[in-house]
Write a protein that holds these residues in place. Structure first.
Motif, PDB file in Angstrom:
ATOM      1  N   THR A   1       0.829  -1.203   0.000  1.00 59.13           N
ATOM      2  CA  THR A   1       0.000   0.000   0.000  1.00 59.13           C
ATOM      3  C   THR A   1       0.864   1.254   0.000  1.00 59.13           C
ATOM      4  O   THR A   1       2.035   1.219   0.376  1.00 59.13           O
ATOM      5  CB  THR A   1      -0.921   0.039   1.236  1.00 59.13           C
ATOM      6  N   PHE A   2       0.246   2.339  -0.415  1.00 59.92           N
ATOM      7  CA  PHE A   2       0.848   3.667  -0.310  1.00 59.92           C
ATOM      8  C   PHE A   2       0.061   4.426   0.749  1.00 59.92           C
ATOM      9  O   PHE A   2      -1.168   4.531   0.674  1.00 59.92           O
ATOM     10  CB  PHE A   2       0.788   4.403  -1.646  1.00 59.92           C
ATOM     11  N   GLU A   3       0.756   4.960   1.737  1.00 63.42           N
ATOM     12  CA  GLU A   3       0.099   5.646   2.840  1.00 63.42           C
ATOM     13  C   GLU A   3       0.599   7.080   2.956  1.00 63.42           C
ATOM     14  O   GLU A   3       1.789   7.358   2.759  1.00 63.42           O
ATOM     15  CB  GLU A   3       0.348   4.892   4.159  1.00 63.42           C
ATOM     16  N   GLU A   4      -0.312   7.977   3.275  1.00 62.64           N
ATOM     17  CA  GLU A   4       0.007   9.379   3.489  1.00 62.64           C
ATOM     18  C   GLU A   4      -0.966   9.957   4.504  1.00 62.64           C
ATOM     19  O   GLU A   4      -2.021   9.377   4.777  1.00 62.64           O
ATOM     20  CB  GLU A   4      -0.042  10.163   2.173  1.00 62.64           C
ATOM     21  N   ILE A   5      -0.634  11.109   5.049  1.00 63.86           N
ATOM     22  CA  ILE A   5      -1.500  11.770   6.015  1.00 63.86           C
ATOM     23  C   ILE A   5      -2.657  12.448   5.284  1.00 63.86           C
ATOM     24  O   ILE A   5      -2.458  13.125   4.282  1.00 63.86           O
ATOM     25  CB  ILE A   5      -0.718  12.808   6.849  1.00 63.86           C
ATOM     26  N   ALA A   6      -3.858  12.245   5.790  1.00 61.89           N
ATOM     27  CA  ALA A   6      -5.033  12.891   5.204  1.00 61.89           C
ATOM     28  C   ALA A   6      -5.087  14.340   5.679  1.00 61.89           C
ATOM     29  O   ALA A   6      -5.535  14.626   6.796  1.00 61.89           O
ATOM     30  CB  ALA A   6      -6.296  12.143   5.610  1.00 61.89           C
ATOM     31  N   GLU A   7      -4.608  15.233   4.839  1.00 56.95           N
ATOM     32  CA  GLU A   7      -4.570  16.654   5.155  1.00 56.95           C
ATOM     33  C   GLU A   7      -4.429  17.442   3.864  1.00 56.95           C
ATOM     34  O   GLU A   7      -4.019  16.891   2.831  1.00 56.95           O
ATOM     35  CB  GLU A   7      -3.389  16.970   6.079  1.00 56.95           C
ATOM     36  N   PRO A   8      -4.765  18.728   3.864  1.00 58.66           N
ATOM     37  CA  PRO A   8      -4.587  19.547   2.657  1.00 58.66           C
ATOM     38  C   PRO A   8      -3.114  19.584   2.252  1.00 58.66           C
ATOM     39  O   PRO A   8      -2.229  19.709   3.096  1.00 58.66           O
ATOM     40  CB  PRO A   8      -5.087  20.927   3.101  1.00 58.66           C
ATOM     41  N   GLN A   9      -2.867  19.500   0.934  1.00 65.78           N
ATOM     42  CA  GLN A   9      -1.501  19.411   0.434  1.00 65.78           C
ATOM     43  C   GLN A   9      -1.222  20.516  -0.583  1.00 65.78           C
ATOM     44  O   GLN A   9      -2.062  20.841  -1.419  1.00 65.78           O
ATOM     45  CB  GLN A   9      -1.257  18.048  -0.223  1.00 65.78           C
ATOM     46  N   GLY A  10      -0.005  21.057  -0.525  1.00 64.84           N
ATOM     47  CA  GLY A  10       0.469  22.016  -1.519  1.00 64.84           C
ATOM     48  C   GLY A  10      -0.222  23.368  -1.444  1.00 64.84           C
ATOM     49  O   GLY A  10      -1.114  23.607  -0.618  1.00 64.84           O
TER      50      GLY A  10
ATOM     51  N   LEU B   1      -4.978  20.736  -1.684  1.00 68.04           N
ATOM     52  CA  LEU B   1      -5.754  19.610  -2.200  1.00 68.04           C
ATOM     53  C   LEU B   1      -5.752  18.464  -1.194  1.00 68.04           C
ATOM     54  O   LEU B   1      -4.721  18.128  -0.616  1.00 68.04           O
ATOM     55  CB  LEU B   1      -5.153  19.136  -3.530  1.00 68.04           C
ATOM     56  N   ARG B   2      -6.890  17.854  -1.010  1.00 63.81           N
ATOM     57  CA  ARG B   2      -6.998  16.711  -0.113  1.00 63.81           C
ATOM     58  C   ARG B   2      -6.850  15.422  -0.913  1.00 63.81           C
ATOM     59  O   ARG B   2      -7.410  15.288  -2.002  1.00 63.81           O
ATOM     60  CB  ARG B   2      -8.344  16.712   0.612  1.00 63.81           C
ATOM     61  N   PRO B   3      -6.109  14.449  -0.389  1.00 64.97           N
ATOM     62  CA  PRO B   3      -5.944  13.188  -1.109  1.00 64.97           C
ATOM     63  C   PRO B   3      -7.210  12.340  -1.055  1.00 64.97           C
ATOM     64  O   PRO B   3      -7.993  12.416  -0.105  1.00 64.97           O
ATOM     65  CB  PRO B   3      -4.797  12.507  -0.343  1.00 64.97           C
ATOM     66  N   ARG B   4      -7.396  11.552  -2.084  1.00 68.45           N
ATOM     67  CA  ARG B   4      -8.469  10.557  -2.097  1.00 68.45           C
ATOM     68  C   ARG B   4      -7.915   9.253  -1.541  1.00 68.45           C
ATOM     69  O   ARG B   4      -6.766   8.892  -1.819  1.00 68.45           O
ATOM     70  CB  ARG B   4      -9.006  10.351  -3.507  1.00 68.45           C
ATOM     71  N   CYS B   5      -8.731   8.542  -0.789  1.00 70.03           N
ATOM     72  CA  CYS B   5      -8.254   7.371  -0.058  1.00 70.03           C
ATOM     73  C   CYS B   5      -9.114   6.152  -0.354  1.00 70.03           C
ATOM     74  O   CYS B   5     -10.344   6.264  -0.475  1.00 70.03           O
ATOM     75  CB  CYS B   5      -8.255   7.634   1.441  1.00 70.03           C
ATOM     76  N   ALA B   6      -8.469   5.001  -0.432  1.00 71.82           N
ATOM     77  CA  ALA B   6      -9.208   3.757  -0.591  1.00 71.82           C
ATOM     78  C   ALA B   6      -9.953   3.386   0.677  1.00 71.82           C
ATOM     79  O   ALA B   6     -10.971   2.688   0.641  1.00 71.82           O
ATOM     80  CB  ALA B   6      -8.252   2.628  -0.992  1.00 71.82           C
TER      81      ALA B   6
ATOM     82  N   VAL C   1      -4.924   5.541   2.766  1.00 74.64           N
ATOM     83  CA  VAL C   1      -4.315   4.344   2.189  1.00 74.64           C
ATOM     84  C   VAL C   1      -4.809   4.128   0.760  1.00 74.64           C
ATOM     85  O   VAL C   1      -5.990   4.321   0.466  1.00 74.64           O
ATOM     86  CB  VAL C   1      -4.645   3.094   3.040  1.00 74.64           C
ATOM     87  N   LYS C   2      -3.892   3.739  -0.114  1.00 71.47           N
ATOM     88  CA  LYS C   2      -4.232   3.327  -1.472  1.00 71.47           C
ATOM     89  C   LYS C   2      -3.532   2.012  -1.775  1.00 71.47           C
ATOM     90  O   LYS C   2      -2.410   1.778  -1.294  1.00 71.47           O
ATOM     91  CB  LYS C   2      -3.787   4.383  -2.491  1.00 71.47           C
TER      92      LYS C   2
ATOM     93  N   LEU D   1      -1.205   3.331  -8.464  1.00 69.00           N
ATOM     94  CA  LEU D   1      -2.062   3.273  -7.285  1.00 69.00           C
ATOM     95  C   LEU D   1      -3.507   3.010  -7.695  1.00 69.00           C
ATOM     96  O   LEU D   1      -3.933   3.385  -8.781  1.00 69.00           O
ATOM     97  CB  LEU D   1      -1.981   4.587  -6.497  1.00 69.00           C
ATOM     98  N   ASN D   2      -4.244   2.384  -6.794  1.00 59.34           N
ATOM     99  CA  ASN D   2      -5.654   2.115  -7.002  1.00 59.34           C
ATOM    100  C   ASN D   2      -6.434   2.587  -5.780  1.00 59.34           C
ATOM    101  O   ASN D   2      -6.078   2.284  -4.643  1.00 59.34           O
ATOM    102  CB  ASN D   2      -5.888   0.622  -7.215  1.00 59.34           C
ATOM    103  N   ILE D   3      -7.504   3.347  -6.026  1.00 57.48           N
ATOM    104  CA  ILE D   3      -8.343   3.849  -4.945  1.00 57.48           C
ATOM    105  C   ILE D   3      -9.622   3.029  -4.826  1.00 57.48           C
ATOM    106  O   ILE D   3     -10.068   2.691  -3.738  1.00 57.48           O
ATOM    107  CB  ILE D   3      -8.672   5.335  -5.158  1.00 57.48           C
ATOM    108  N   GLY D   4     -10.216   2.698  -5.953  1.00 58.59           N
ATOM    109  CA  GLY D   4     -11.455   1.932  -5.941  1.00 58.59           C
ATOM    110  C   GLY D   4     -11.962   1.743  -7.352  1.00 58.59           C
ATOM    111  O   GLY D   4     -11.319   2.135  -8.328  1.00 58.59           O
ATOM    112  N   THR D   5     -13.140   1.153  -7.479  1.00 58.43           N
ATOM    113  CA  THR D   5     -13.739   0.918  -8.795  1.00 58.43           C
ATOM    114  C   THR D   5     -14.470   2.171  -9.257  1.00 58.43           C
ATOM    115  O   THR D   5     -15.279   2.744  -8.523  1.00 58.43           O
ATOM    116  CB  THR D   5     -14.730  -0.259  -8.737  1.00 58.43           C
TER     117      THR D   5
END
Length: 293
Positions: free
Chosen positions: A165-174, A178-183, A194-195, A211-215
């Motif tokens: 998996t790829f993991e990052e903190i859910a918070e505004p970025q840049g 922008l907020r990341p989308r998470c699986a 998590v993705k 990376l894959n988030i969902g269908t």
């Protein structure tokens, strides 16, 4: 009296000399600035162009806030090699076609070498002219399709190997926050986003992370036949990328003409996860000078 007159004349001459010296200094400063700008413009036009990663479409290969230089010599030169300057806050919108539009239209390049599949490329959007960065996935004459999230080239599925998996903190970025989308979403601020992560092996042997988030709809597409002189681009963050899977009128990129390529990205030079590069506590030192695979 004569002595006083002589002293006055001497003072006048000294004042005139100081004025001339001051004026000469200003002139030399202006000339230095002009020469520096000309050299910088020529350098940017012919050799390297700076580029900030503004979105998460290329995660985890490139992160929001990564800074890199694009090598313009890799694919030769076209109208897209001329610099653009877009600063909406100041009302500045100078497009490459405004400067080198006379070179546009024939889809050819000077000293042009064609990109290889798997190259990470900066190119000009075919409609808006804005700079995008994606990976070259499809070559001229090929047929591409997504089926259940798996890339198919000329009817053959491209190998995907699970890679955790790829993991990052859910918070505004840049700067755009922008907020990341998470699986595993929705995830609140400070949570772990998590993705799913895979290694995709392209037909020429190039391996890269996706990376894959969902269908979603972009996991299943019609068959795209790449026209001659064009390329099919995709982001590595497959479920969060506007790319060649969508037509420009639908918010995507469509097929990218050869002449629209700006250059190849090879290495991250600097990286910051914050709103500004001046926030040194947000610097990602582990990404400095990291090679782009």
């Amino acid at each position: 009296m004569n002595r006083r007159n002589g002293q006055a004349k001497k003072a006048d001459l000294m004042a005139q000399g100081n004025q001339q010296s001051f004026g000469g200094t200003i002139l030399e400063t202006v000339k230095t600035v002009v020469y520096a700008l000309l050299i910088a413009g020529i350098f940017r036009t012919l050799f390297f162009q700076p580029f900030w990663i503004p979105s998460g479409s290329m995660k985890d290969t490139l992160l929001i806030g990564d800074f890199l230089f694009v090598n313009k010599m890799t694919y030769g030169y076209s109208y897209a090699s001329c610099p653009s300057l877009y600063l909406p806050r100041f009302g500045i919108d100078i497009d490459a076609s405004d400067i080198c539009g006379f070179l546009d239209g024939d889809n050819t390049r000077l000293f042009g070498d064609e990109p290889e599949r798997g190259d990470v490329v900066v190119f000009r959007h075919p409609v808006t002219g804005r700079d995008f960065i994606k990976r070259v996935i499809g070559l001229p004459g090929e047929q591409l399709q997504m089926r259940d999230g798996v890339l198919h080239i000329d009817g053959t599925a491209v190998e995907q190997t699970p890679d955790g998996t790829f993991e990052e903190i859910a918070e505004p970025q840049g700067p755009q926050r922008l907020r990341p989308r998470c699986a595993n979403g929705p995830v609140g601020d400070g949570g772990t986003c998590v993705k799913e992560k895979f290694v995709e092996t392209l037909p020429n042997g190039v391996e890269h992370s996706i990376l894959n988030i969902g269908t979603q709809g972009s996991d299943n597409t019609p068959v795209f036949t790449v026209p001659e002189g064009h390329y099919f681009m995709m982001g590595d963050n497959r479920d969060n990328s506007s790319d060649s899977r969508e037509r420009p009128v639908a918010g995507g990129v469509g097929f990218v003409p050869f002449e629209n390529l700006v250059g190849r990205a090879r290495r991250v030079v600097f990286s910051s996860s914050g709103r500004s590069m001046l926030f040194f506590w947000t610097w990602r030192g582990d990404r400095f000078f990291e090679r782009i695979e």
